[in-house]
Design a protein around this motif. Structure first.
Motif, PDB file in Angstrom:
ATOM      1  N   MET A  81     -12.310  -9.992   9.769  1.00  0.00           N
ATOM      2  CA  MET A  81     -11.418  -9.313   8.826  1.00  0.00           C
ATOM      3  C   MET A  81     -10.771  -8.133   9.540  1.00  0.00           C
ATOM      4  SD  MET A  81     -10.667  -9.775   5.590  1.00  0.00           S
ATOM      5  CE  MET A  81     -10.115  -9.010   4.063  1.00  0.00           C
ATOM      6  N   VAL A  82      -9.455  -8.106   9.573  1.00  0.00           N
ATOM      7  CA  VAL A  82      -8.741  -7.045  10.289  1.00  0.00           C
ATOM      8  C   VAL A  82      -7.538  -6.595   9.472  1.00  0.00           C
ATOM      9  CG1 VAL A  82      -9.421  -8.000  12.533  1.00  0.00           C
ATOM     10  CG2 VAL A  82      -7.187  -8.587  11.556  1.00  0.00           C
ATOM     11  N   LEU A  83      -7.040  -5.420   9.829  1.00  0.00           N
ATOM     12  CA  LEU A  83      -5.780  -4.944   9.270  1.00  0.00           C
ATOM     13  C   LEU A  83      -4.770  -4.795  10.392  1.00  0.00           C
ATOM     14  CD1 LEU A  83      -4.113  -3.752   6.853  1.00  0.00           C
ATOM     15  CD2 LEU A  83      -4.815  -1.505   7.710  1.00  0.00           C
ATOM     16  N   PHE A  84      -3.656  -5.529  10.290  1.00  0.00           N
ATOM     17  CA  PHE A  84      -2.478  -5.245  11.100  1.00  0.00           C
ATOM     18  C   PHE A  84      -1.667  -4.227  10.311  1.00  0.00           C
ATOM     19  CE2 PHE A  84      -3.635  -9.619  12.323  1.00  0.00           C
ATOM     20  CZ  PHE A  84      -3.802  -9.428  13.689  1.00  0.00           C
ATOM     21  N   PHE A  85      -1.313  -3.140  10.940  1.00  0.00           N
ATOM     22  CA  PHE A  85      -0.837  -1.977  10.202  1.00  0.00           C
ATOM     23  C   PHE A  85       0.420  -2.246   9.386  1.00  0.00           C
ATOM     24  CE2 PHE A  85      -3.115  -0.245  13.963  1.00  0.00           C
ATOM     25  CZ  PHE A  85      -4.234   0.157  13.267  1.00  0.00           C
ATOM     26  N   GLU A  86       1.261  -3.162   9.861  1.00  0.00           N
ATOM     27  CA  GLU A  86       2.469  -3.475   9.093  1.00  0.00           C
ATOM     28  C   GLU A  86       2.134  -4.188   7.777  1.00  0.00           C
ATOM     29  OE1 GLU A  86       2.039  -6.809  12.239  1.00  0.00           O
ATOM     30  OE2 GLU A  86       1.716  -4.635  12.065  1.00  0.00           O
ATOM     31  N   ASP A  87       0.902  -4.673   7.644  1.00  0.00           N
ATOM     32  CA  ASP A  87       0.490  -5.378   6.426  1.00  0.00           C
ATOM     33  C   ASP A  87      -0.204  -4.469   5.413  1.00  0.00           C
ATOM     34  OD1 ASP A  87       1.435  -7.739   7.531  1.00  0.00           O
ATOM     35  OD2 ASP A  87      -0.519  -8.302   8.356  1.00  0.00           O
ATOM     36  N   LEU A  88      -0.358  -3.185   5.735  1.00  0.00           N
ATOM     37  CA  LEU A  88      -1.052  -2.276   4.827  1.00  0.00           C
ATOM     38  C   LEU A  88      -0.373  -2.270   3.458  1.00  0.00           C
ATOM     39  CD1 LEU A  88      -3.160   0.000   4.346  1.00  0.00           C
ATOM     40  CD2 LEU A  88      -1.411   1.615   5.131  1.00  0.00           C
ATOM     41  N   LYS A  89      -1.173  -2.483   2.419  1.00  0.00           N
ATOM     42  CA  LYS A  89      -0.664  -2.505   1.050  1.00  0.00           C
ATOM     43  C   LYS A  89      -1.097  -1.234   0.320  1.00  0.00           C
ATOM     44  CE  LYS A  89      -0.854  -7.561   0.609  1.00  0.00           C
ATOM     45  NZ  LYS A  89      -1.490  -8.690  -0.117  1.00  0.00           N
ATOM     46  N   ILE A  90      -0.120  -0.484  -0.158  1.00  0.00           N
ATOM     47  CA  ILE A  90      -0.395   0.704  -0.962  1.00  0.00           C
ATOM     48  C   ILE A  90       0.230   0.462  -2.333  1.00  0.00           C
ATOM     49  CG2 ILE A  90      -0.214   3.204  -1.144  1.00  0.00           C
ATOM     50  CD1 ILE A  90       0.262   3.325   1.851  1.00  0.00           C
ATOM     51  N   SER A  91      -0.596   0.257  -3.334  1.00  0.00           N
ATOM     52  CA  SER A  91      -0.103  -0.049  -4.668  1.00  0.00           C
ATOM     53  C   SER A  91       0.636   1.154  -5.254  1.00  0.00           C
ATOM     54  CB  SER A  91      -1.266  -0.439  -5.583  1.00  0.00           C
ATOM     55  OG  SER A  91      -2.116   0.674  -5.794  1.00  0.00           O
ATOM     56  N   LYS A  92       1.381   0.891  -6.303  1.00  0.00           N
ATOM     57  CA  LYS A  92       2.120   1.971  -6.966  1.00  0.00           C
ATOM     58  C   LYS A  92       1.153   3.031  -7.479  1.00  0.00           C
ATOM     59  CE  LYS A  92       5.526   2.861 -10.602  1.00  0.00           C
ATOM     60  NZ  LYS A  92       6.368   2.253 -11.672  1.00  0.00           N
ATOM     61  N   SER A  93       0.030   2.589  -8.036  1.00  0.00           N
ATOM     62  CA  SER A  93      -0.947   3.553  -8.571  1.00  0.00           C
ATOM     63  C   SER A  93      -1.563   4.386  -7.448  1.00  0.00           C
ATOM     64  CB  SER A  93      -2.045   2.821  -9.345  1.00  0.00           C
ATOM     65  OG  SER A  93      -2.742   1.913  -8.509  1.00  0.00           O
ATOM     66  N   MET A  94      -1.791   3.755  -6.285  1.00  0.00           N
ATOM     67  CA  MET A  94      -2.337   4.512  -5.160  1.00  0.00           C
ATOM     68  C   MET A  94      -1.312   5.483  -4.604  1.00  0.00           C
ATOM     69  SD  MET A  94      -5.457   4.410  -4.400  1.00  0.00           S
ATOM     70  CE  MET A  94      -5.194   5.351  -2.917  1.00  0.00           C
ATOM     71  N   ARG A  95      -0.053   5.102  -4.608  1.00  0.00           N
ATOM     72  CA  ARG A  95       0.988   6.044  -4.163  1.00  0.00           C
ATOM     73  C   ARG A  95       1.018   7.272  -5.076  1.00  0.00           C
ATOM     74  NH1 ARG A  95       4.017   4.048  -0.136  1.00  0.00           N
ATOM     75  NH2 ARG A  95       4.077   1.780   0.136  1.00  0.00           N
ATOM     76  N   ASN A  96       0.814   7.037  -6.357  1.00  0.00           N
ATOM     77  CA  ASN A  96       0.761   8.161  -7.294  1.00  0.00           C
ATOM     78  C   ASN A  96      -0.420   9.075  -6.983  1.00  0.00           C
ATOM     79  OD1 ASN A  96       3.028   7.335  -8.702  1.00  0.00           O
ATOM     80  ND2 ASN A  96       1.858   6.133 -10.197  1.00  0.00           N
ATOM     81  N   VAL A  97      -1.586   8.446  -6.671  1.00  0.00           N
ATOM     82  CA  VAL A  97      -2.782   9.227  -6.313  1.00  0.00           C
ATOM     83  C   VAL A  97      -2.504  10.073  -5.076  1.00  0.00           C
ATOM     84  CG1 VAL A  97      -5.159   9.077  -5.448  1.00  0.00           C
ATOM     85  CG2 VAL A  97      -4.433   7.655  -7.371  1.00  0.00           C
ATOM     86  N   LEU A  98      -1.901   9.463  -4.065  1.00  0.00           N
ATOM     87  CA  LEU A  98      -1.608  10.178  -2.824  1.00  0.00           C
ATOM     88  C   LEU A  98      -0.605  11.310  -3.066  1.00  0.00           C
ATOM     89  CD1 LEU A  98      -1.357   7.079  -0.454  1.00  0.00           C
ATOM     90  CD2 LEU A  98      -3.199   8.764  -0.488  1.00  0.00           C
ATOM     91  N   ASN A  99       0.392  11.041  -3.905  1.00  0.00           N
ATOM     92  CA  ASN A  99       1.425  12.052  -4.173  1.00  0.00           C
ATOM     93  C   ASN A  99       0.884  13.238  -4.971  1.00  0.00           C
ATOM     94  OD1 ASN A  99       3.400  10.606  -2.818  1.00  0.00           O
ATOM     95  ND2 ASN A  99       4.094   9.529  -4.660  1.00  0.00           N
ATOM     96  N   GLN A 100      -0.160  12.993  -5.748  1.00  0.00           N
ATOM     97  CA  GLN A 100      -0.757  14.073  -6.539  1.00  0.00           C
ATOM     98  C   GLN A 100      -1.500  15.088  -5.672  1.00  0.00           C
ATOM     99  OE1 GLN A 100      -3.211  12.081  -9.439  1.00  0.00           O
ATOM    100  NE2 GLN A 100      -1.449  11.113 -10.436  1.00  0.00           N
ATOM    101  N   LYS A 101      -1.847  14.674  -4.466  1.00  0.00           N
ATOM    102  CA  LYS A 101      -2.514  15.551  -3.492  1.00  0.00           C
ATOM    103  C   LYS A 101      -3.766  16.220  -4.068  1.00  0.00           C
ATOM    104  CE  LYS A 101       1.765  16.534  -0.960  1.00  0.00           C
ATOM    105  NZ  LYS A 101       1.471  15.551   0.095  1.00  0.00           N
ATOM    106  N   LYS A 102      -4.552  15.434  -4.813  1.00  0.00           N
ATOM    107  CA  LYS A 102      -5.780  16.001  -5.378  1.00  0.00           C
ATOM    108  C   LYS A 102      -6.956  15.905  -4.418  1.00  0.00           C
ATOM    109  CE  LYS A 102      -6.839  11.782  -8.040  1.00  0.00           C
ATOM    110  NZ  LYS A 102      -7.101  11.278  -9.422  1.00  0.00           N
ATOM    111  N   PHE A 103      -6.740  15.241  -3.275  1.00  0.00           N
ATOM    112  CA  PHE A 103      -7.768  15.151  -2.241  1.00  0.00           C
ATOM    113  C   PHE A 103      -7.312  15.885  -0.986  1.00  0.00           C
ATOM    114  CE2 PHE A 103      -8.412  11.009  -4.510  1.00  0.00           C
ATOM    115  CZ  PHE A 103      -9.664  11.296  -5.049  1.00  0.00           C
TER     116      PHE A 103
END
Length: 211
Positions: free
Chosen positions: A60-82
């Motif tokens: 199991m590997v991740l090729f970086f161009e395949d990284l999936k960031i869902s809309k909800s996760m983008r919202n989490v990241l944009n909130q900068k609560k971490f």
């Protein structure tokens, strides 16, 4: 299946069992661990078992161009609560990975000996961690082995929703920026698949690893 003792070697990964066991025995010295990872092999065993070394037929590997960031996760990241840090609390991360309860698992495969072995690798600059903080508390993270062109992820944990995903996304973006070839996630799970990880054949993984 090969049994090894003090001699510092591993048999070819092609000799692994159907499940992917390459060898049994040996130790968790920094030299052996580094040789293992550079050969596409990793340790995985429980407290009451001998050290077992694996190279599964599918990786199991991740090729970086395949990284999936869902809309909800983008919202989490944009909130900068971490707050995210890199390699500043390695022992705390691996200890949390050891203690966290996991679905369908009665215990942990991260033994006390493994904790000390990977902390040794961390002091050598080989094993590294990602930490996720919230209000000054460590709430998530992951650790793995950094081979300079491939990062071999070992385990992650989360005490609050999305914390481990934040750590994974941060690491993937960091490694892509540093021009790593891929992020190794070892074996399949549904959580990783949602983030864009895929399975590739062992021989393809070894080819990338040795390129």
């Amino acid at each position: 299946m090969h049994f090894i003792s003090k001699e510092l070697y591993f048999p070819p990964v092609e000799s692994a069992t159907v499940d992917g066991i390459v060898a049994i025995g040996g130790d968790l010295s920094p030299e052996r661990l580094l040789l293992a990872y550079r050969s596409g092999i990793f340790p995985w065993f429980e407290d009451d078992e001998p050290i077992m070394w694996w190279s599964p037929p599918e990786r199991m590997v991740l090729f970086f161009e395949d990284l999936k960031i869902s809309k909800s996760m983008r919202n989490v990241l944009n909130q900068k609560k971490f707050t995210i840090t890199f390699n500043v609390a390695f022992r705390e991360v691996i200890t949390n990975c050891k203690k966290i309860a996991r679905k369908d698992q009665p215990g942990t495969w991260i033994t006390d000996d493994m904790v000390e072995a990977y902390c040794n690798l961390n002091r050598m600059g080989i094993a590294k961690s990602v930490e996720v903080w919230q209000e000054g508390k460590l709430v998530g993270g992951l650790y793995g082995v950094d081979l300079g062109n491939i990062f071999c992820g070992e385990s992650m944990f989360s005490h609050v929703s999305n914390a481990s995903k934040v750590a994974f996304i941060y690491l993937a973006q960091y490694l892509e920026q540093k021009q790593y070839r891929l992020l190794d996630c070892q074996v399949y799970n549904d959580h990783l698949a949602t983030l864009g990880c895929v399975e590739i054949e062992r021989e393809d993984f070894i080819t990338i690893l040795q390129a």
